[in-house]
Design a protein around this motif. Structure first.
Motif, short mmCIF file in Angstrom:
data_model
loop_
_atom_site.label_atom_id
_atom_site.label_comp_id
_atom_site.label_asym_id
_atom_site.label_seq_id
_atom_site.Cartn_x
_atom_site.Cartn_y
_atom_site.Cartn_z
N ILE A 7 -4.35 6.74 2.64
CA ILE A 7 -3.50 5.67 3.16
C ILE A 7 -4.11 5.05 4.41
N GLN A 8 -4.59 5.90 5.31
CA GLN A 8 -5.20 5.40 6.53
C GLN A 8 -6.45 4.58 6.23
N LYS A 9 -7.23 5.03 5.25
CA LYS A 9 -8.44 4.29 4.86
C LYS A 9 -8.06 2.91 4.32
N ALA A 10 -6.99 2.84 3.53
CA ALA A 10 -6.53 1.55 3.00
C ALA A 10 -6.07 0.63 4.12
N PHE A 11 -5.37 1.22 5.12
CA PHE A 11 -4.94 0.42 6.27
C PHE A 11 -6.15 -0.11 7.05
N ILE A 14 0.83 -1.21 0.00
CA ILE A 14 0.00 0.00 0.00
C ILE A 14 0.87 1.25 0.00
N LEU A 15 1.92 1.25 0.82
CA LEU A 15 2.80 2.42 0.89
C LEU A 15 3.53 2.65 -0.43
N GLN A 16 3.95 1.59 -1.08
CA GLN A 16 4.61 1.73 -2.37
C GLN A 16 3.65 2.31 -3.42
N LEU A 17 2.41 1.78 -3.41
CA LEU A 17 1.41 2.26 -4.36
C LEU A 17 1.05 3.72 -4.06
N GLU A 68 1.36 6.82 -6.68
CA GLU A 68 0.14 7.52 -7.09
C GLU A 68 -0.12 8.78 -6.26
N ASN A 69 0.80 9.12 -5.35
CA ASN A 69 0.71 10.35 -4.56
C ASN A 69 -0.59 10.42 -3.74
N TRP A 70 -0.84 9.36 -2.96
CA TRP A 70 -2.05 9.31 -2.13
C TRP A 70 -1.92 10.32 -0.98
#
Length: 425
Positions: A119-123, A105-108, A112-114
């Motif tokens: 990022i927190q939502k993905a976590f 997720i962090l690499q993506l 993609e400049n999240w």
């Protein structure tokens, strides 16, 4: 070979040994790091879904052996089976998967400049992905209770104790609750446990006893003596010491006890994880009966961490027992030794503070009972055959004392009426 790979092999080997874990274990193909392990698990799940036998031979018929690491590799997975550590190894494998996913997720996010919010939502979604999602809103619950005061309700108690006054206090042993029964040695703890297990079984439940101190043979002998009203001294040689009436009732007693469907595991030094593994297997192979688990006794359960002091060890064990009751959705009844402090008081009825190495026992237990007999301390007591079951803590109900008759020579407990009390001394 890494520890993670060993954990994965143990999970697969355990699922070969306990095939119900394929569906109930909460595993997914993506959790495994090795392609061969992913493939093996997928094939195991397919066989289970088709209600076919799952073993290394049937798995090997579903694919080229080379895709699975080779025939010997698949066969040897059985050597890594460890049901008692299944939950522990599963946590390791899933934890490593989550770490890999977070890195992805962090690499993506970097490419993609999240935003931080994304990022927190993905976590959060990652944490939720492997968690059972239950409806949190109470709207449906309220709707189902709307007519409650206006319709007759069938009251259902928990697993019966087989003792009138105790059942009145507890309404039976409740699902997902931990009950601790504490007493000094020779007060009648094991006989009480046997009575509870026998009557639970006769009521159609599934009693599972973990006897960490007494052998299986001794426990069965005690159960027979209690069920048939046989003097335990005579049970040492029934052929020699039984009279004709007792011999004539033997077959009926054995059949009566057999109908209770009791299971006994007498291995010593079990951890809570090992108790869970055995209980899970018994429950899965007896799906028509609701389980109740009895343990004799708490201080003999082996802690996972031998480095902690005794109080912390017992505290962790009581916490794990409560979680086991919640996980299985059944009552767990565990005996416990009391400290010698009770002997120094004039009134020797136990108190909460007498729980030995108590740790978090008082906090974790839903129900705490103590056993007390005047006859234990005073052989000439006119109440020598009375056993008090003191309900000192009851998270969801009343406290109080249930007094029953106790025949130590047979180990039998039974209800009394107070107008019969003098005749029991």
């Amino acid at each position: 070979m890494s520890g993670l790979e060993l954990a994965e092999k143990s999970l697969l080997g355990t699922m070969f040994a306990e095939t119900y874990l394929i569906g109930d274990g909460g595993l997914q193909e993506a959790f495994f790091t090795k392609i061969a392990h992913q493939r093996i698990f997928t094939l195991m799940r397919r066989l289970a879904a088709e209600h076919r036998a799952v073993d290394y031979i049937t798995v090997l018929t579903m694919a080229e052996p080379a895709e699975l690491g080779g025939a010997n590799y698949v066969s040897n997975l059985q050597n890594f089976a460890n049901p008692a550590r299944f939950d522990e190894y599963k946590a390791i494998v899933i934890g490593e998967w989550k770490t890999r996913e977070k890195q992805r997720i962090l690499q993506l996010a970097q490419v993609e400049n999240w935003s931080i919010v994304d990022i927190q939502k993905a976590f959060d979604n990652l944490e939720a992905e492997n968690s059972a999602q239950e409806e949190a809103s109470i709207q449906d619950d309220l709707a189902s209770l709307y007519e409650l005061p206006f319709q007759p309700v069938r009251e259902e108690g928990g697993t019966p104790a087989g003792l009138r006054d105790l059942d009145n206090l507890l309404n039976g042993f409740q699902d997902s609750e931990l009950t601790i029964i504490g007493a000094r040695p020779s007060m009648g703890k094991t006989d009480t446990l046997n009575h509870l297990a026998l009557h639970a079984g006769l009521a159609g439940h599934l009693p599972i006893i973990f006897s960490l101190e007494m052998s299986r043979k001794s426990m069965i002998t005690r159960l027979i003596a209690s069920a048939g009203g046989y003097n335990r001294l005579r049970m040492r040689n029934p052929h020699r010491y039984f009279d004709e009436k007792q011999k004539a009732g033997w077959t009926q007693t054995i059949g009566f006890l057999d109908g209770a469907g009791i299971h006994i595991d007498d291995r010593s030094g079990l951890t809570v994880g090992q108790i869970k593994a055995k209980a899970r297997h018994i429950i899965k192979t007896n799906p028509d009966r609701k389980p109740i688990i009895y343990i004799d006794y708490l201080q003999l359960i082996r802690p996972d961490n031998m480095q902690d002091d005794q109080t912390r060890k017992i505290g962790q064990i009581s916490y794990d027992l409560k979680n086991m009751a919640k996980e299985f959705g059944c009552p767990v009844v565990c005996l416990s030794q009391l400290s010698r402090g009770v002997e120094g008081r004039k009134d020797k009825r136990p108190l909460m503070s007498d729980l030995r190495d108590s740790g978090n026992i008082e906090q974790d237990a839903d129900v705490i009972c103590f056993l007390y007999r005047d006859g234990y301390y005073d052989k000439d007591s006119e109440d020598g055959n009375l056993l008090e079951i003191i309900v000192a803590k009851h998270r969801n109900g009343p406290t109080g004392t249930a007094t029953v008759a106790y025949r130590k020579e047979t180990g039998k407990l039974f209800d009394i009426n107070w107008d019969e009390r003098k005749g029991l001394a």
